[in-house]
Design an enzyme around this catalytic site. Structure first.
Site, PDB file in Angstrom:
ATOM      1  CG  HIS A 151       5.739  75.622  54.683  1.00 23.64           C
ATOM      2  ND1 HIS A 151       5.769  74.247  54.601  1.00 23.64           N
ATOM      3  CD2 HIS A 151       4.515  76.011  54.283  1.00 23.64           C
ATOM      4  CE1 HIS A 151       4.593  73.826  54.154  1.00 23.64           C
ATOM      5  NE2 HIS A 151       3.815  74.877  53.953  1.00 23.64           N
ATOM      6  CG  HIS A 207       1.235  78.598  55.261  1.00 23.56           C
ATOM      7  ND1 HIS A 207       1.980  79.309  54.347  1.00 23.56           N
ATOM      8  CD2 HIS A 207       1.087  77.355  54.761  1.00 23.56           C
ATOM      9  CE1 HIS A 207       2.259  78.526  53.320  1.00 23.56           C
ATOM     10  NE2 HIS A 207       1.731  77.337  53.549  1.00 23.56           N
TER      11      HIS A 207
END
Length: 162
Positions: A68, A83
């Site tokens: 992620h 992110h």
């Protein structure tokens, strides 16, 4: 005394958008870890496509096991974190595909990750994607450029040397 002989230091460096979408102020990120500047200054992108690109030339420092997020050491020394989404670590990699690994050299615009945005939204996750300069204190300023639609590589963060 002979300062003019020294190479003039570049006082500006731009980071590109990691995705197509809308660049927004970090204050719009619904997570205090990001919107408070705790991890550094930058910008966030609300992606309209799931391809995540390198915002600068450099070396991949880490691809999180959960795919992620990616950290990148830019060639100018900026430590960058991209992110994808909020709390998406909980998906343990579901909905993500990595195209890079730690140690890879990348150029601005190289594909780093793919995220299935529809899957993430369907699972109830916010897909907003912060792009942070984690070593913000090493610079005179780190400013997000936001409030506009962006394409991958468009300028979204201005970094000025001390």
């Amino acid at each position: 005394m002979f300062g003019f002989l020294k190479k003039k230091q570049d006082d500006g460096y731009m980071l590109g958008s990691p995705a197509k979408g809308k660049a927004v102020d970090l204050k719009e990120v619904n997570d205090p870890t990001f919107n408070s500047g705790m991890l550094g200054q930058g910008v966030a992108v609300i992606p309209s496509e799931g391809k995540i690109y390198a915002p600068a030339d450099g070396e991949i420092a880490m691809v999180f096991d959960t795919l992620h997020a990616v950290s990148l050491n830019a060639s100018n020394g900026a430590e960058i974190l991209v992110h994808v989404g909020l709390d998406t670590v909980n998906l343990k990699g579901k909905g993500f595909k990595a195209h890079v690994q730690a140690g890879d050299k990348v150029k601005k615009g190289d594909l780093m990750l793919e995220a299935d945005l529809e899957f993430l939204k369907g699972e109830g996750y916010d897909i907003i994607t912060p792009v942070l300069v984690c070593n913000t204190d090493d610079y005179a300023s780190v400013q997000g450029i936001f409030g506009k639609e962006v394409e991958p590589g468009d300028d979204v963060v201005r970094i000025k040397a001390k």
